[in-house]
Design a protein around this motif. Structure first.
Motif, short mmCIF file in Angstrom:
data_model
loop_
_atom_site.label_atom_id
_atom_site.label_comp_id
_atom_site.label_asym_id
_atom_site.label_seq_id
_atom_site.Cartn_x
_atom_site.Cartn_y
_atom_site.Cartn_z
N THR A 172 -9.82 -4.62 4.30
CA THR A 172 -9.53 -4.46 5.72
C THR A 172 -8.19 -3.77 5.94
OG1 THR A 172 -10.84 -6.40 6.30
CG2 THR A 172 -9.17 -5.71 7.89
N LEU A 173 -7.19 -4.16 5.17
CA LEU A 173 -5.84 -3.63 5.35
C LEU A 173 -5.67 -2.20 4.83
CD1 LEU A 173 -3.71 -6.76 4.46
CD2 LEU A 173 -3.97 -5.73 6.73
N THR A 174 -6.33 -1.90 3.72
CA THR A 174 -6.07 -0.61 3.07
C THR A 174 -7.23 0.38 3.17
OG1 THR A 174 -6.95 -1.29 0.91
CG2 THR A 174 -4.60 -1.73 1.35
N GLU A 216 -1.53 -1.77 -4.27
CA GLU A 216 -1.25 -2.85 -5.20
C GLU A 216 -1.20 -4.15 -4.43
OE1 GLU A 216 2.43 -2.22 -7.24
OE2 GLU A 216 2.09 -0.07 -7.30
N LEU A 217 -1.45 -5.26 -5.12
CA LEU A 217 -1.30 -6.57 -4.53
C LEU A 217 -0.30 -7.33 -5.36
CD1 LEU A 217 -2.96 -8.53 -2.38
CD2 LEU A 217 -3.32 -9.71 -4.53
N ASP A 270 0.86 -1.18 0.00
CA ASP A 270 0.00 0.00 0.00
C ASP A 270 0.89 1.23 0.00
OD1 ASP A 270 -2.23 1.64 0.17
OD2 ASP A 270 -2.38 1.48 2.34
N ARG A 271 0.75 2.04 -1.03
CA ARG A 271 1.53 3.27 -1.18
C ARG A 271 3.05 3.03 -1.06
NH1 ARG A 271 -3.06 5.68 -1.20
NH2 ARG A 271 -4.46 5.98 0.50
N GLY A 272 3.48 1.91 -1.68
CA GLY A 272 4.89 1.59 -1.73
C GLY A 272 5.44 0.88 -0.51
N ARG A 273 4.59 0.59 0.48
CA ARG A 273 5.01 -0.09 1.71
C ARG A 273 4.36 -1.47 1.80
NH1 ARG A 273 2.48 2.60 5.84
NH2 ARG A 273 2.46 0.66 6.94
#
Length: 123
Positions: free
Chosen positions: A104-106, A117-118, A21-24
């Motif tokens: 849930t995560l993002t 991204e996934l 998410d956002r490069g992390r």
């Protein structure tokens, strides 16, 4: 390594999934563990009376809506089997998807065009 947004395909083929998410990197595990840890199975128990549902909600730790009790758990089939002694008239187990995990995560779904991204990683 393969990067994809096709979560159904990822769920059936990937040995490990990394959510970025956002490069992390915010999650890295097997699809089964990600779904169990971050979302859980949703179990719905239907009863023929609200009093039976009140007792079942107390016994299962679930939430009640009228004569229905909803429980989120890591092992829905096991909870459903144990709950059979409470006398429900209906039992439904809904297993989570990787889209549920992603949401849930993002806080956004890939279908909503989120910025995350996934990535699928095969070991």
């Amino acid at each position: 390594m393969l990067t994809t947004h096709y979560l159904d395909e990822t769920d059936s083929m990937a040995e490990r999934v990394v959510v970025i998410d956002r490069g992390r990197i915010i999650a890295d595990d097997t699809p089964l563990r990600l779904k169990s840890e971050h979302v859980g199975d949703r179990v719905s128990l239907g009863f023929d009376s609200e009093s039976a549902a009140i007792e079942a909600a107390r016994d299962t730790g679930g939430t009640r809506d009228g004569a229905e009790v909803r429980v989120t758990t890591a092992d829905g089939p096991r909870l459903a089997a144990r709950s059979a002694v409470l006398g429900p008239v209906s039992i439904e187990v809904v297993r989570p998807t990787l889209d549920d995990v992603f949401l849930t995560l993002t806080g956004t779904s890939l279908r909503e065009g989120g910025a995350a991204e996934l990535a699928e990683v095969r070991s």
